[in-house]
Design an enzyme around this catalytic site. Structure first.
Site, mmCIF file in Angstrom:
data_model
loop_
_atom_site.group_PDB
_atom_site.id
_atom_site.type_symbol
_atom_site.label_atom_id
_atom_site.label_comp_id
_atom_site.label_asym_id
_atom_site.label_seq_id
_atom_site.Cartn_x
_atom_site.Cartn_y
_atom_site.Cartn_z
ATOM 1 N N CYS A 79 0.840 -1.203 0.000
ATOM 2 C CA CYS A 79 0.000 0.000 0.000
ATOM 3 C C CYS A 79 0.881 1.263 0.000
ATOM 4 O O CYS A 79 1.543 1.544 -0.986
ATOM 5 C CB CYS A 79 -0.992 -0.028 1.166
ATOM 6 S SG CYS A 79 -2.360 1.125 0.959
ATOM 7 N N HIS A 167 -3.735 -5.205 0.346
ATOM 8 C CA HIS A 167 -3.215 -5.654 1.640
ATOM 9 C C HIS A 167 -3.214 -7.183 1.717
ATOM 10 O O HIS A 167 -4.240 -7.792 2.038
ATOM 11 C CB HIS A 167 -4.061 -5.082 2.783
ATOM 12 C CG HIS A 167 -3.830 -3.626 3.020
ATOM 13 N ND1 HIS A 167 -2.879 -3.154 3.894
ATOM 14 C CD2 HIS A 167 -4.412 -2.533 2.471
ATOM 15 C CE1 HIS A 167 -2.888 -1.829 3.890
ATOM 16 N NE2 HIS A 167 -3.819 -1.430 3.025
ATOM 17 N N GLU A 169 -2.009 -9.001 3.948
ATOM 18 C CA GLU A 169 -2.037 -9.477 5.333
ATOM 19 C C GLU A 169 -3.445 -9.668 5.881
ATOM 20 O O GLU A 169 -3.624 -10.363 6.891
ATOM 21 C CB GLU A 169 -1.255 -8.518 6.248
ATOM 22 C CG GLU A 169 -1.894 -7.156 6.477
ATOM 23 C CD GLU A 169 -1.567 -6.119 5.409
ATOM 24 O OE1 GLU A 169 -1.718 -4.920 5.700
ATOM 25 O OE2 GLU A 169 -1.189 -6.511 4.282
ATOM 26 N N SER A 221 0.163 -11.853 37.838
ATOM 27 C CA SER A 221 -1.173 -11.260 37.840
ATOM 28 C C SER A 221 -2.261 -12.320 37.807
ATOM 29 O O SER A 221 -3.437 -12.010 37.999
ATOM 30 C CB SER A 221 -1.329 -10.366 36.611
ATOM 31 O OG SER A 221 -1.342 -11.162 35.433
ATOM 32 N N GLY A 223 -2.756 -13.859 35.013
ATOM 33 C CA GLY A 223 -3.002 -13.934 33.573
ATOM 34 C C GLY A 223 -2.002 -14.815 32.861
ATOM 35 O O GLY A 223 -0.982 -15.231 33.428
ATOM 36 N N ASP A 225 0.134 -14.187 30.341
ATOM 37 C CA ASP A 225 1.460 -13.667 29.997
ATOM 38 C C ASP A 225 2.449 -13.810 31.149
ATOM 39 O O ASP A 225 3.543 -14.353 30.984
ATOM 40 C CB ASP A 225 1.363 -12.191 29.567
ATOM 41 C CG ASP A 225 0.455 -11.988 28.368
ATOM 42 O OD1 ASP A 225 0.271 -12.955 27.602
ATOM 43 O OD2 ASP A 225 -0.072 -10.881 28.193
ATOM 44 N N SER A 226 2.068 -13.309 32.331
ATOM 45 C CA SER A 226 2.998 -13.398 33.462
ATOM 46 C C SER A 226 3.192 -14.855 33.900
ATOM 47 O O SER A 226 4.283 -15.236 34.338
ATOM 48 C CB SER A 226 2.510 -12.541 34.637
ATOM 49 O OG SER A 226 1.289 -13.021 35.159
#
Length: 507
Positions: A79, A167, A169, A221, A223, A225-226
């Site tokens: 683009c 695009h 993607e 946390s 969650g 990720d941690s």
């Protein structure tokens, strides 16, 4: 190190999608600001220029010196990237008569060109631009058109430089992944050996080398990720890692006890801290959402800092920062939608070095790493939960009574999603306690009690989200259960707002 594709970000909303598509091909890539091209990185094997909110001829348009890339690496412009390559070489880019947005189909395309190899005649692509390339230099040749765009794709003759005005993607470009594979694998020569197993092996080895016998502290946390960061670090340094899990009193019902049990089952060295009295005292009477976040953020750091100082000789602070946190926080346009608690939140007084083992991964990659590490599914598939917890789901001031009402309503909703097999089909769900009361009837008596809103969304990365189309029968059952079982609630609503224009959380 590992071979990589560099994506130079000119501010497009879909830059992260380019990276995700390439990672799905088991090829490693990194997103960098458009003006931060690393010229001394021997691992770079190709470069992609992203889209942009600017026009190439705008005074404020982002520009780079293409001579530092051309001839050194294969180059693909998408683009704005395609328009910039053409414009910088003497081509013409002009406003389109009408904004070219939506589905189009490739015509008159060169099926022998390596970028388009294996793509079907008439293949659907997605256009999203207000400008179009109207003329290209003599050294460029058109390799694809659409019904309305004569120069939909081009290559510079005798060079490994391509541009596409659509695009590849996005989902609506049906064979977009094939085009990206043609570029990163066929043209750049990527080996497709980036995987969760290779990431774990490399990361554990790097952590061992970097951390040695140093002690590390990590704030958990609950969650994904941690939690994954903790298990990864535990694999590398074992008991030299101390995890601290702070209960600010605003977690889901029984979450502190349940998560502590999970962490102990994973063999983590965890210190649990009940700091709810401190947080409730500091939040008393506070109604403004950003002030709530600031109080909770500072309170968490204070409690964490106090606990960390009880451990001798700590050198490192570990965080579960992931790639979208870094990309959003380093936005090249300077627009901050919200601050991320994992980025830039290290208190200077702690004087610790920062360790972020997941900072190069997207959320779905983090979950795959968790599975590879043998973590239980209920931890890996947990819905995202805001750092300030239920404080941003209680509109108005925070009291223990309101938190208990919300915890009980939320528990019925979340358990209902699990019981009906809907939990894993939803990105995030929760209940919001509204600052209104409404008239109701229970038995023969009128009531004047609280209203709650159910919120459930579908998403892939939380950048955009749609409200989840949950079955009416399910919503009716949850509403009935909440009103009958949660003292103080007599009305249940369902939030059918999408992001944008709304956000996932209400505050």
């Amino acid at each position: 190190m590992h071979e990589k594709i560099i994506i130079l970000d000119f501010g497009s909303q879909t830059t992260q999608l380019i990276a995700r598509r390439i990672r799905e091909l088991n090829v490693y890539c990194e997103i960098l600001p458009y003006n931060k091209m690393p010229l001394d990185d021997a691992d770079v094997i190709g470069v992609i220029l992203s889209g942009s909110p600017f026009s190439v001829y705008d005074e404020k348009a982002f520009r780079i010196d293409l001579s530092t890339i051309r001839g050194r690496y294969p180059l693909l412009g998408i683009c704005y990237g395609a328009q910039y390559i053409a414009y910088a070489n003497g081509g013409s880019v002009e406003p389109a008569g009408t904004r070219e947005y939506g589905r189009a189909h490739l015509t008159k395309f060169d099926s022998q060109n390596p970028l388009l190899h294996g793509i079907s005649e008439g293949s659907q692509v997605w256009m999203s631009h207000g400008d179009t390339i109207t003329a290209i230099p003599d050294s460029f040749r058109t390799i694809a058109s659409t019904e309305k765009v004569a120069i939909a794709a081009y290559q510079i003759a005798d060079e490994k430089v391509w541009g596409v005005q659509f695009h590849p993607e996005v989902f609506h470009t049906v064979e977009g992944t094939r085009l990206l594979q043609n570029f990163v694998v066929g043209i750049c020569g990527a080996h497709q050996d980036w995987s969760t197993a290779s990431f774990i092996d490399t990361t554990v080895a790097n952590l061992k080398a970097t951390l040695g016998n140093d002690k590390v502290v990590l704030g958990l946390s609950g969650g994904v990720d941690s939690s994954v960061a903790a298990v990864l670090l535990n694999k590398a340094i074992g008991r030299n890692l101390t995890c601290i899990f702070v209960d600010h009193g605003l977690l889901r019902k029984n979450e502190f006890q349940n998560v502590m049990r999970d962490y102990e089952g994973l063999g983590l060295n965890v210190v649990g801290v009940d700091a709810s009295a401190k947080f409730f005292a500091e939040l008393e009477g506070v109604t403004e959402p950003e002030r709530k976040r600031k109080i909770i953020g500072k309170g968490f750091i204070d409690v964490f800092d106090e606990e960390a100082h009880k451990i001798s000789d700590v050198r490192w602070l570990a965080q579960g920062t992931i790639y979208p946190d870094c990309i959003e926080s380093l936005s090249i346009t300077g627009t901050v939608i919200k601050s991320h608690h994992n980025v830039g939140g290290l208190p200077e007084k702690m004087n610790l070095k920062l360790c972020e083992p997941l900072r190069l991964l997207f959320k779905d990659e983090v979950r795959r790493v968790g599975r590879e590490l043998g973590m239980p599914e209920h931890l890996i598939n947990r819905h995202p939960f805001p750092g300030p917890g239920l404080a941003v789901r209680i509109l108005g001031d925070i009291t223990r009574e309101k938190v208990e009402i919300l915890q009980n309503a939320d528990d019925i909703f979340i358990q209902g999603l699990r019981d009906w097999g809907l939990y894993d089909k939803v990105w995030q769900a929760g209940v919001v306690l509204l600052p209104v009361q409404s008239v109701g009837v229970m038995g023969d008596e009128r009531t004047y009690e609280r209203a709650v809103a159910l919120r459930a969304v579908t998403s892939t990365d939380a950048m955009t989200a749609d409200w989840a189309h949950l079955p009416y029968e399910f919503l009716a059952k949850v509403s009935n259960d909440i009103i009958n079982k949660v003292k103080g609630v007599n009305r249940v609503c369902y939030d059918i707002s999408s992001k944008p224009p709304a956000t996932i959380e209400w505050e």
